[in-house]
Write an enzyme that holds these catalytic residues in place. Structure first.
Site, PDB file in Angstrom:
ATOM      1  N   GLU A   1       0.871  -1.178   0.000  1.00  0.00           N
ATOM      2  CA  GLU A   1       0.000   0.000   0.000  1.00  0.00           C
ATOM      3  C   GLU A   1       0.903   1.223   0.000  1.00  0.00           C
ATOM      4  O   GLU A   1       1.388   1.647   1.045  1.00  0.00           O
ATOM      5  CB  GLU A   1      -0.915  -0.018   1.241  1.00  0.00           C
ATOM      6  CG  GLU A   1      -1.892  -1.182   1.279  1.00  0.00           C
ATOM      7  CD  GLU A   1      -3.024  -1.036   0.270  1.00  0.00           C
ATOM      8  OE1 GLU A   1      -3.265   0.099  -0.216  1.00  0.00           O
ATOM      9  OE2 GLU A   1      -3.667  -2.056  -0.051  1.00  0.00           O
TER      10      GLU A   1
ATOM     11  N   CYS B   1      -2.087   9.387   2.037  1.00  0.00           N
ATOM     12  CA  CYS B   1      -1.678   8.812   0.756  1.00  0.00           C
ATOM     13  C   CYS B   1      -2.663   9.148  -0.364  1.00  0.00           C
ATOM     14  O   CYS B   1      -2.284   9.168  -1.525  1.00  0.00           O
ATOM     15  CB  CYS B   1      -1.546   7.310   0.883  1.00  0.00           C
ATOM     16  SG  CYS B   1      -3.026   6.535   1.581  1.00  0.00           S
TER      17      CYS B   1
HETATM   18  N1  LIG Z   1      -1.513   3.194   0.301  1.00  0.00           N
HETATM   19  C1  LIG Z   1      -1.735   3.481   1.562  1.00  0.00           C
HETATM   20  O1  LIG Z   1      -2.677   3.000   2.175  1.00  0.00           O
HETATM   21  C2  LIG Z   1      -0.818   4.430   2.282  1.00  0.00           C
HETATM   22  C3  LIG Z   1      -1.199   4.926   3.523  1.00  0.00           C
HETATM   23  C4  LIG Z   1      -0.358   5.795   4.185  1.00  0.00           C
HETATM   24  C5  LIG Z   1       0.842   6.162   3.621  1.00  0.00           C
HETATM   25  N2  LIG Z   1       1.167   5.691   2.411  1.00  0.00           N
HETATM   26  C6  LIG Z   1       2.414   6.131   1.778  1.00  0.00           C
HETATM   27  O2  LIG Z   1       3.494   6.005   2.692  1.00  0.00           O
HETATM   28  C7  LIG Z   1       4.490   6.970   2.408  1.00  0.00           C
HETATM   29  C8  LIG Z   1       4.942   7.668   3.645  1.00  0.00           C
HETATM   30  O3  LIG Z   1       5.063   6.777   4.700  1.00  0.00           O
HETATM   31  P1  LIG Z   1       6.402   6.551   5.533  1.00  0.00           P
HETATM   32  O4  LIG Z   1       7.250   7.758   5.413  1.00  0.00           O
HETATM   33  O5  LIG Z   1       6.023   6.111   6.904  1.00  0.00           O
HETATM   34  O6  LIG Z   1       7.008   5.329   4.802  1.00  0.00           O
HETATM   35  P2  LIG Z   1       8.236   4.479   5.197  1.00  0.00           P
HETATM   36  O7  LIG Z   1       8.236   3.567   4.067  1.00  0.00           O
HETATM   37  O8  LIG Z   1       9.446   5.286   5.471  1.00  0.00           O
HETATM   38  O9  LIG Z   1       7.878   3.715   6.585  1.00  0.00           O
HETATM   39  C9  LIG Z   1       6.842   2.775   6.703  1.00  0.00           C
HETATM   40  C10 LIG Z   1       7.319   1.606   7.513  1.00  0.00           C
HETATM   41  O10 LIG Z   1       8.489   1.051   6.969  1.00  0.00           O
HETATM   42  C11 LIG Z   1       9.502   0.882   7.956  1.00  0.00           C
HETATM   43  N3  LIG Z   1      10.802   1.171   7.340  1.00  0.00           N
HETATM   44  C12 LIG Z   1      11.314   2.385   7.027  1.00  0.00           C
HETATM   45  N4  LIG Z   1      12.517   2.251   6.430  1.00  0.00           N
HETATM   46  C13 LIG Z   1      12.774   0.921   6.372  1.00  0.00           C
HETATM   47  C14 LIG Z   1      13.861   0.147   5.855  1.00  0.00           C
HETATM   48  N5  LIG Z   1      14.932   0.698   5.290  1.00  0.00           N
HETATM   49  N6  LIG Z   1      13.778  -1.206   5.948  1.00  0.00           N
HETATM   50  C15 LIG Z   1      12.718  -1.786   6.515  1.00  0.00           C
HETATM   51  N7  LIG Z   1      11.662  -1.099   7.019  1.00  0.00           N
HETATM   52  C16 LIG Z   1      11.687   0.236   6.959  1.00  0.00           C
HETATM   53  C17 LIG Z   1       9.140   1.868   9.020  1.00  0.00           C
HETATM   54  O11 LIG Z   1       9.634   1.435  10.262  1.00  0.00           O
HETATM   55  C18 LIG Z   1       7.641   1.924   8.966  1.00  0.00           C
HETATM   56  O12 LIG Z   1       7.054   0.938   9.786  1.00  0.00           O
HETATM   57  C19 LIG Z   1       3.862   7.906   1.394  1.00  0.00           C
HETATM   58  O13 LIG Z   1       4.352   7.619   0.125  1.00  0.00           O
HETATM   59  C20 LIG Z   1       2.377   7.585   1.471  1.00  0.00           C
HETATM   60  O14 LIG Z   1       1.677   7.890   0.311  1.00  0.00           O
HETATM   61  C21 LIG Z   1       0.381   4.834   1.733  1.00  0.00           C
END
Ligand SMILES: NC(=O)c1ccc[n+]([C@@H]2O[C@H](COP(=O)([O-])OP(=O)(O)OC[C@H]3O[C@@H](n4cnc5c(N)ncnc54)[C@H](O)[C@@H]3O)[C@@H](O)[C@H]2O)c1
Length: 541
Positions: free
Chosen positions: A275, A310
């Site tokens: 997602e 998002c």
């Molecule tokens: N489609 C949806 O339902 C939805 C909902 C909310 C947000 N988003 C998207 O999420 C993005 C922003 O979210 P974010 O900044 O929290 O994303 P992110 O990918 O940085 O973090 C999300 C999760 O990934 C983990 N994570 C981060 N870096 C990692 C790595 N190197 N290795 C393993 N795990 C890691 C984090 O601990 C966290 O739990 C935006 O692009 C937004 O559009 C999508």
């Protein structure tokens, strides 16, 4: 020295240990399993580091490493293999426990969301708590139906027989959540995983520590800890989890990390639901009801976690000559929503972190953009607030048009013809949502036809997410797979094909020796031509 330190340590950290076990714990057991929870929240970090400094032998064990992750998955798999999660009774008991938790802990959830994001109480209720409640009550209401095997027709080649599709749980699944709707986007997938009868581990986002910690406490308190666990933490903890073999992973977050998740899953051939995000456009034609359009765009941007969603409107495309009218309407309605000084408004969330704040300010201060601000632009670094900001006539090559904004800034791209919107939208990766505001039926039809996006909403923004009968998910760069309601159940189930036969009427047609007559009859059967079939049976063809 040891006992002096251990006493207060155990007392202060007891919930952490209990959460890891989901039950009673001995000191030995506690020490062994303590690392299931790497605590990122300040209070716990303080306690841990204070204790670690005098207890070096515990220091190592604080880390939730691969070994601990492996133990955790083994533990859960054992529970799953016992068959307990498969039963309707277990699923209902867990869903009822979530419903109870949502009723009893609404205040605590609201407070955590306020701590993490300054999320207004009512917005927290509308966009997170009420959504989780309806997801849970829908699952409770529909579960029996969802679990029923689905009868399907059989073909003449297997006659006599009956067939059905039996949904079965996948096993032990991992949900990695994000910070912008940290409660809903954790609980909604967990509800889906439980409905489908899986054991589940939730890894909330470290960027929203208050909600992460609350989720860990509540899940430990309300749910069956032998099958449902929370692991808090950041990259090291997520990486340790990703090294394990899961039966499905649902990840919500950025495409960058989505790639890391998918690569890790590929090692075990684990299926994933990603997602992700993207730049969600809103095309506004000049034939709209201007006031309603402005309100709905504002609700889908600034009143939606300050644009940190998002599916919030990322940018607007409209006709050049109509743009000033739209800007005026947006200004007017923004004042109605947030008052004359929106920086002081209690009805708008703040930016989640200094990092995100700096990123947004950077986008705003780019030369190509800063001189085109027609509203807002104010920022308060201490409060992590940015005023609702509109940029008119932003050039396509500005940074703000290249990446997902995820904040309270709205660029407006102007075009000579509304049809020019197609090439602009198509020049970017496929968005998670695409919006169109118009009364023109042909334009609506064309937009649905020509634009590929995760979801689409005509004449509003964001609220399609609340239509439980619609799957929620992205396409291409905005994600893969989907969930919500029955789609969650299906995504966390394996649809097993089952064909039932009896020992009666054992046709020998498919058995050797293969004869020309058998071949004719087989071909006639496959063609479905009744006359041919009868002729073949009679040996006349
Ligand atoms: N489609 C949806 O339902 C939805 C909902 C909310 C947000 N988003 C998207 O999420 C993005 C922003 O979210 P974010 O900044 O929290 O994303 P992110 O990918 O940085 O973090 C999300 C999760 O990934 C983990 N994570 C981060 N870096 C990692 C790595 N190197 N290795 C393993 N795990 C890691 C984090 O601990 C966290 O739990 C935006 O692009 C937004 O559009 C999508």
């Amino acid at each position: 020295m040891k006992s002096l330190c251990l006493g207060p340590f155990l007392a202060a950290s007891a919930p952490v240990g209990r959460r890891a076990y989901g039950g009673h714990l001995s000191r030995k057991c506690f020490q062994k399993q303590l690392h299931f929870h790497s605590r990122c929240v300040a209070f716990s970090s303080f306690i841990c580091s204070a204790t670690i400094s005098v207890m070096p032998e515990l220091e190592e064990k604080q880390v939730f490493d691969g070994e601990k992750a492996n133990l955790l998955v083994k533990d859960l798999r054992k529970s799953f293999d016992s068959g307990m999660t498969k039963s309707y009774g277990w699923r209902v008991s867990q869903l009822e426990a979530i419903a109870k938790m949502l009723e009893e802990k609404e205040k605590e959830i609201t407070e955590a969301l306020y701590k993490d994001l300054g999320k207004p109480r009512l917005e927290a209720f509308i966009t997170e708590i009420s959504q989780a409640k309806s997801s849970c009550s829908e699952a409770l209401k529909e579960l029996k139906e969802w679990m029923k095997p689905e009868k399907v027709n059989t073909s003449i080649t297997t006659y006599p027989s009956s067939a059905e599709i039996v949904p079965e749980p996948l096993g032990v699944v991992l949900v990695i959540s994000t910070w912008n709707f940290p409660f809903l986007l954790s609980m909604d997938p967990v509800i889906g995983a439980i409905s489908a009868g899986n054991a589940v581990v939730l890894k909330p986002s470290e960027i929203s520590p208050a909600t992460s910690s609350l989720l860990a406490n509540l899940i430990e308190q309300y749910l069956d800890n032998s099958t449902i666990r929370v692991v808090e933490g950041a990259i090291p903890e997520t990486s340790a989890l990703l090294d394990q073999k899961w039966d499905k992973i649902l990840y919500t977050g950025s495409a960058r990390v989505g790639r890391i998740v998918m690569a890790a899953a590929a090692k075990h051939l684990t299926p994933v639901i990603l997602e992700l995000g993207g730049k969600c456009p809103a095309v506004v034609e000049s034939d709209v009801n201007l006031q309603v359009t402005a309100r709905r765009i504002i609700a889908g941007k600034w009143a939606c976690n300050s644009g940190q969603a998002c599916i919030s409107v990322d940018y607007i495309i409209t006709r050049k000559e109509f743009a000033p009218k739209l800007v005026d309407a947006l200004k007017e309605e923004l004042e109605q929503f947030f008052g004359k000084d929106p920086m002081e408004s209690k009805d708008m969330s703040r930016i989640v972190s200094p990092n995100q704040f700096a990123r947004l300010v950077n986008l705003l201060d780019e030369d190509k953009v800063s001189d085109k601000i027609v509203l807002g632009g104010q920022r308060d670094e201490k409060k992590l607030k940015i005023a609702p900001t509109i940029i008119l006539g932003v050039p396509e090559d500005a940074m703000i048009m290249q990446e997902e904004i995820f904040g309270p800034i709205m660029p407006i791209v102007t075009v000579d013809n509304i049809e020019d919107c197609y090439s602009i939208i198509k020049s970017k990766p496929k968005p998670l949502a695409a919006y169109l505001f118009t009364n023109n039926e042909q334009l609506k039809k064309d937009y649905v036809d020509k634009i590929s996006s995760g979801g689409m909403l005509i004449n509003d923004a964001v609220i399609h997410v609340a239509t439980r009968g619609l799957p929620f998910g992205g396409v291409e760069e905005s994600g893969m797979g989907c969930y919500h309601g029955k789609f969650s159940f299906d995504s966390f189930s394996h649809r097993k094909s089952v064909l039932y036969r009896s020992f009666d009427a054992d046709s020998t047609i498919r058995y050797p020796p293969y004869t020309p007559q058998k071949e004719k009859l087989l071909k006639a059967l496959i063609s479905g031509n009744i006359v041919q079939i009868i002729l073949s049976l009679l040996g006349w063809s």
